[in-house]
Scaffold this motif. Structure first.
Motif, PDB file in Angstrom:
ATOM      1  N   ARG A 330      45.875  22.715  53.454  1.00 14.45           N
ATOM      2  CA  ARG A 330      45.125  23.803  54.115  1.00 14.45           C
ATOM      3  C   ARG A 330      45.559  23.956  55.578  1.00 14.45           C
ATOM      4  N   VAL A 331      45.864  22.828  56.211  1.00 16.35           N
ATOM      5  CA  VAL A 331      46.319  22.894  57.612  1.00 16.35           C
ATOM      6  C   VAL A 331      47.629  23.689  57.688  1.00 16.35           C
ATOM      7  N   GLU A 332      48.489  23.498  56.695  1.00 16.92           N
ATOM      8  CA  GLU A 332      49.745  24.263  56.689  1.00 16.92           C
ATOM      9  C   GLU A 332      49.444  25.757  56.654  1.00 16.92           C
ATOM     10  N   GLU A 333      48.456  26.143  55.858  1.00 17.78           N
ATOM     11  CA  GLU A 333      48.114  27.572  55.756  1.00 17.78           C
ATOM     12  C   GLU A 333      47.518  28.088  57.064  1.00 17.78           C
ATOM     13  N   ALA A 334      46.639  27.272  57.655  1.00 22.86           N
ATOM     14  CA  ALA A 334      46.019  27.687  58.926  1.00 22.86           C
ATOM     15  C   ALA A 334      47.081  27.802  60.020  1.00 22.86           C
ATOM     16  N   LEU A 335      48.019  26.861  60.011  1.00 20.71           N
ATOM     17  CA  LEU A 335      49.083  26.884  61.015  1.00 20.71           C
ATOM     18  C   LEU A 335      49.930  28.141  60.850  1.00 20.71           C
ATOM     19  N   TYR A 336      50.273  28.456  59.626  1.00 23.95           N
ATOM     20  CA  TYR A 336      51.114  29.632  59.386  1.00 23.95           C
ATOM     21  C   TYR A 336      50.385  30.915  59.810  1.00 23.95           C
ATOM     22  N   ARG A 409      45.995  35.596  52.038  1.00 25.89           N
ATOM     23  CA  ARG A 409      45.916  34.480  51.070  1.00 25.89           C
ATOM     24  C   ARG A 409      45.565  33.170  51.780  1.00 25.89           C
ATOM     25  N   ALA A 410      45.950  33.062  53.072  1.00 26.71           N
ATOM     26  CA  ALA A 410      45.706  31.805  53.817  1.00 26.71           C
ATOM     27  C   ALA A 410      44.292  31.747  54.387  1.00 26.71           C
ATOM     28  N   GLN A 411      43.567  32.872  54.371  1.00 29.00           N
ATOM     29  CA  GLN A 411      42.346  32.904  55.181  1.00 29.00           C
ATOM     30  C   GLN A 411      41.281  31.904  54.747  1.00 29.00           C
ATOM     31  N   ASP A 412      41.160  31.634  53.444  1.00 30.84           N
ATOM     32  CA  ASP A 412      40.126  30.671  53.025  1.00 30.84           C
ATOM     33  C   ASP A 412      40.405  29.295  53.629  1.00 30.84           C
ATOM     34  N   SER A 413      41.669  28.890  53.513  1.00 31.71           N
ATOM     35  CA  SER A 413      42.040  27.579  54.083  1.00 31.71           C
ATOM     36  C   SER A 413      41.878  27.575  55.597  1.00 31.71           C
ATOM     37  N   TRP A 414      42.271  28.683  56.197  1.00 33.19           N
ATOM     38  CA  TRP A 414      42.178  28.823  57.658  1.00 33.19           C
ATOM     39  C   TRP A 414      40.721  28.603  58.102  1.00 33.19           C
ATOM     40  N   ARG A 415      39.798  29.269  57.386  1.00 33.35           N
ATOM     41  CA  ARG A 415      38.374  29.135  57.736  1.00 33.35           C
ATOM     42  C   ARG A 415      37.905  27.697  57.493  1.00 33.35           C
ATOM     43  N   ALA A 433      40.985  30.685  68.007  1.00 30.97           N
ATOM     44  CA  ALA A 433      41.200  31.976  68.672  1.00 30.97           C
ATOM     45  C   ALA A 433      41.982  32.920  67.766  1.00 30.97           C
ATOM     46  N   ALA A 434      42.937  32.379  67.040  1.00 32.02           N
ATOM     47  CA  ALA A 434      43.739  33.229  66.148  1.00 32.02           C
ATOM     48  C   ALA A 434      42.862  33.798  65.038  1.00 32.02           C
ATOM     49  N   LEU A 435      41.983  32.953  64.497  1.00 31.06           N
ATOM     50  CA  LEU A 435      41.101  33.426  63.421  1.00 31.06           C
ATOM     51  C   LEU A 435      40.111  34.468  63.964  1.00 31.06           C
ATOM     52  N   ALA A 436      39.602  34.237  65.167  1.00 32.97           N
ATOM     53  CA  ALA A 436      38.662  35.203  65.764  1.00 32.97           C
ATOM     54  C   ALA A 436      39.370  36.545  65.990  1.00 32.97           C
ATOM     55  N   TYR A 437      40.637  36.479  66.409  1.00 34.04           N
ATOM     56  CA  TYR A 437      41.411  37.713  66.637  1.00 34.04           C
ATOM     57  C   TYR A 437      41.586  38.468  65.322  1.00 34.04           C
ATOM     58  N   TYR A 438      41.919  37.721  64.277  1.00 41.22           N
ATOM     59  CA  TYR A 438      42.101  38.314  62.947  1.00 41.22           C
ATOM     60  C   TYR A 438      40.801  38.995  62.500  1.00 41.22           C
ATOM     61  N   ASP A 439      39.688  38.287  62.664  1.00 44.19           N
ATOM     62  CA  ASP A 439      38.405  38.846  62.222  1.00 44.19           C
ATOM     63  C   ASP A 439      37.991  40.038  63.089  1.00 44.19           C
ATOM     64  N   ALA A 440      38.305  39.960  64.385  1.00 44.62           N
ATOM     65  CA  ALA A 440      37.939  41.080  65.272  1.00 44.62           C
ATOM     66  C   ALA A 440      38.746  42.325  64.918  1.00 44.62           C
TER      67      ALA A 440
END
Ligand SMILES: NC(=O)C1=CN([C@@H]2O[C@H](COP(=O)(O)OP(=O)(O)OC[C@H]3O[C@@H](n4cnc5c(N)ncnc54)[C@H](OP(=O)(O)O)[C@@H]3O)[C@@H](O)[C@H]2O)C=CC1
Ligand SMILES: O=C(CO)[C@H](O)[C@H](O)COP(=O)(O)O
Length: 486
Positions: A330-336, A409-415, A433-440
Motif C-alpha cells: 500500500r505504501v508503494e501505491e501511496a508513494l506513486y 486505483r491507488a486511492q484506497d491504499s493511499w487513504r 498534502a498530496a491526498l488533500a490536493y487530490y480530494d480538493a
C-alpha cells in the motif's frame, strides 16, 4: 576594451569556474572532441585539472581572463560555473567587458531566474547573448552527461545547442537531454522547478522509509530490498535506486546501518524554497513541494524538537509479517500517487510562468529532457512527455486518462496509509498534502464559499454567486439584504 583574438583562438568553448561542476563539464566537452579553454580565479585549480586530466582531450589553460577570451573562436562561448549570486555577477561583469556583440555567456550555476532575466537584459543591451542554463546531475552528471535546460535567445541556441547536446545525457530513445527551453530566465526557472520536484520526491521517499520502518517494522536492509523491488516497476528512478544504496550501507565505524548514524536534520541550499516562494507569487498551489521544504526546515529545528519530545502520542503495535507485507504494498501505491501529484503541481507552475513571462515552454519537451542525466530522472517521465504530446493544453497531469486511472486505483491504499500514519503518529506531510490536493481538486464544492462569506462579513470584500454574474455584498451589520457591487 574588446580583446583582439589571437591567431591561436582554437577553443570552441571556454569554462570558467573549475570546482566540481565546472571541471567535470570541461572534461565532458573535451571528451566529446571539443577544444576547451580553461579559467579559474585561482590558477592552481586550472593547473591541477590539466595535470590530472589533460590527456582526456584538448585543453587551453589560461591564467588571465584576457588570455582565456583570446583562446576562444568567435562567436566566443563562455560557460560560467561559479558560486551563484554575487560571484556570478562579478565574473559576468569581468568577461562582458572583454567580449563583443554576438558572443555568448552561459551561466550554468543554480541562479535565481529573476537574476537571469536581469543579467540577460543587461547583456542584450550590449549585443551579448546571455544563456541561463540549468544543469542537473551533480558531479557525475556533469562528467558523464547531465540534463541541460538552456534559456536565452534562439540565436544563442543555434550557436550553442549542438555543443550542449553533444555532452548531455541521452534518453533511452537516444534523444539528447537538452533543449532550448525559452527566452531569458526560462531555463533557470525550469531548473528551479526540477529542484522543487526533487525535494518533493525525496520527502515522499523519506516518508515511505519511515512508514516501512516504524509501521511495518522493517530494518533498513529489508527496506533497501523493498526499494530495489519498487525500482523494477513504475517507480523506476534514480532517486529510488540511490535510496536502496543508502539504506543498505553499513557505517564502518560502528557497524550500524548508515542511516542510523546520520544526524536527522536535512539541509538545503535554497532552490526548493525559491520554488515555493515563486509559486506563491504566481498563485500556483504546490503543496507537495512546500511540505517537503517545511519538512527539511522542521527537521533542522533541534530547539523546537527538543522542547516537544515529551508530548504524548499514540502507541505503536507491531504488524504481523503478512500485514506488514500488505502495508508495504500500500505504501508503494501511496508513494506513486503522491509523486504524480507533486509532478502535476510542478508542471502547473511551469505552465503558469510560461504564460506569465511569454516563454512558450514546451511542457512535454521538459519531461523529455528530464528522462536522463538529472536527479529526478525516471521511467515515469516518458509517460509525462507522452501525456503532453497527446494534449499540449492538459490542465493537470491528473486529468490525463492514464495517470487518472492509476491514481484512482491507488486511492484506497493511499487513504489507508495516511490514516494508519495518523493513527500511529508517524508524520507524513507529503503523502497527506498530496491526498488533500487530490480530494480538493475533485471536490464538487469547496468550503472556500464560507471563506468568502467571512471575508465579506468582516471586510466587505464582496463575493460572487453561483447563480448570477457580478459581485455582491451582504449588509451584515444592517438588515442583511444583498447589494450588487459590480
Ligand atoms: N555541486 C553540484 O552538485 C551542483 C552545483 N550546481 C551549481 O553549479 C555552480 C558551481 O558549483 P560547484 O562546482 O559546486 O562550485 P561552487 O559553487 O563551490 O563554486 C566554486 C567556484 O566558484 C569560484 N568563485 C567563487 N567566488 C568567486 C568570485 N568572486 N570570482 C570568481 N570565481 C569565484 C571558485 O573559484 P576559486 O577556485 O578561485 O575559489 C570556484 O571555481 C553553482 O552555482 C552551483 O549552485 C548545479 C548543479 C549541481
Ligand atoms: O541542483 C542540484 C541537483 O539538480 C543540487 O544537487 C541541488 O541544488 C541540491 O539541493 P539542496 O542542497 O538544496 O538539497
Amino acid at each position: 576594451m574588446p580583446s583582439t583574438p589571437s591567431p591561436e583562438a582554437t577553443a570552441q568553448i571556454g569554462v570558467t569556474g573549475l570546482a566540481v561542476m565546472g571541471s567535470n563539464l570541461a572534461r565532458n566537452f573535451a571528451r566529446h572532441g571539443h577544444t576547451v579553454a580553461l579559467h579559474n580565479r585561482t590558477y592552481a585549480k586550472t593547473e591541477a585539472l590539466v595535470g590530472e586530466h589533460g590527456h582526456e582531450g584538448d585543453f587551453v589553460p589560461a591564467e588571465s581572463a584576457e588570455e582565456f577570451v583570446a583562446a576562444l573562436q568567435k562567436p566566443r562561448r563562455i560557460v560560467v560555473m561559479v558560486k551563484a549570486g554575487a560571484p556570478t555577477d562579478a565574473v559576468i561583469d569581468e568577461f562582458a567587458a572583454l567580449l563583443e556583440p554576438g558572443d555568448v555567456i552561459i551561466d550554468g550555476g543554480n541562479a535565481h531566474f529573476a537574476d537571469t532575466r536581469r543579467r540577460e537584459k543587461a547583456l542584450r543591451d550590449k549585443g551579448i547573448h546571455f544563456v541561463g542554463a540549468g544543469i542537473s546531475g551533480g558531479e557525475e552528471g556533469a562528467l558523464h552527461g547531465p540534463s541541460i535546460m538552456p534559456g536565452g535567445s534562439e540565436e544563442s541556441y543555434n550557436s550553442l545547442g549542438p555543443l550542449l547536446e553533444s555532452i548531455a545525457a541521452k534518453a533511452k530513445d537516444g534523444t539528447p537531454c537538452c533543449t532550448h527551453i525559452g527566452p531569458d530566465g526560462a531555463g533557470h526557472f525550469v531548473k528551479m522547478v526540477h529542484n522543487g520536484i526533487e525535494y518533493a520526491d525525496m520527502q515522499l521517499i523519506a516518508e515511505a522509509y519511515d512508514l516501512l520502518r516504524n509501521v511495518a517494522g522493517y530494518e533498513p536492509a529489508r527496506i533497501a530490498e523493498t526499494f530495489r523491488t519498487w525500482n523494477t516497476g513504475r517507480l523506476d528512478s534514480y532517486l529510488i535506486e540511490i535510496t536502496a544504496e543508502v539504506l543498505s550501507h553499513t557505517d564502518a565505524t560502528t557497524g550500524r546501518p548508515f542511516v542510523d548514524v546520520v544526524a536527522d536534520e536535512a539541509e538545503q541550499k535554497g532552490t526548493g524554497r525559491w520554488t515555493v516562494q515563486t509559486a506563491l507569487d504566481l498563485g500556483v498551489p504546490v503543496s507537495g513541494i512546500a511540505e517537503a521544504v517545511f519538512a527539511r526546515s522542521l527537521s533542522g529545528h533541534g530547539d523546537l524538537r527538543r522542547a516537544a519530545r515529551e508530548l504524548p502520542g499514540p502507541g505503536r503495535e507491531s504488524l504481523s509479517p503478512q500485514a506488514a507485507e500488505e502495508f508495504a504494498a500500500r505504501v508503494e501505491e501511496a508513494l506513486y500517487a503522491s509523486k504524480v501529484v507533486s509532478y502535476a503541481q510542478g508542471w502547473n507552475m511551469i505552465a503558469a510562468a510560461s504564460a506569465e513571462y511569454g516563454w512558450d515552454i514546451d511542457l512535454g519537451g521538459v519531461a523529455a529532457i528530464w528522462r536522463g542525466g538529472c536527479i529526478i530522472r525516471a521511467a515515469f517521465l516518458d509517460r509525462i512527455r507522452a501525456a503532453f504530446a497527446a494534449d499540449p493544453q492538459l490542465p493537470t497531469l491528473l486529468a490525463d486518462k492514464g495517470f487518472a486511472d492509476e491514481v484512482g486505483r491507488a486511492q484506497d491504499s493511499w487513504r489507508t496509509v495516511v490514516t494508519t500514519a495518523v493513527g500511529r503518529g508517524v508524520p507524513t506531510p507529503g503523502f497527506s498534502a498530496a491526498l488533500a490536493y487530490y480530494d480538493a481538486l475533485r471536490a464538487e464544492r469547496l468550503p472556500a464559499a464560507l471563506t468568502q462569506g467571512q471575508r465579506d462579513f468582516f471586510g466587505a470584500h464582496t463575493y460572487r454567486r453561483t447563480d448570477r454574474e457580478g459581485s455582491f455584498h451582504t449588509l451584515w451589520g444592517g438588515d442583511r439584504s444583498e447589494e450588487k457591487t459590480g
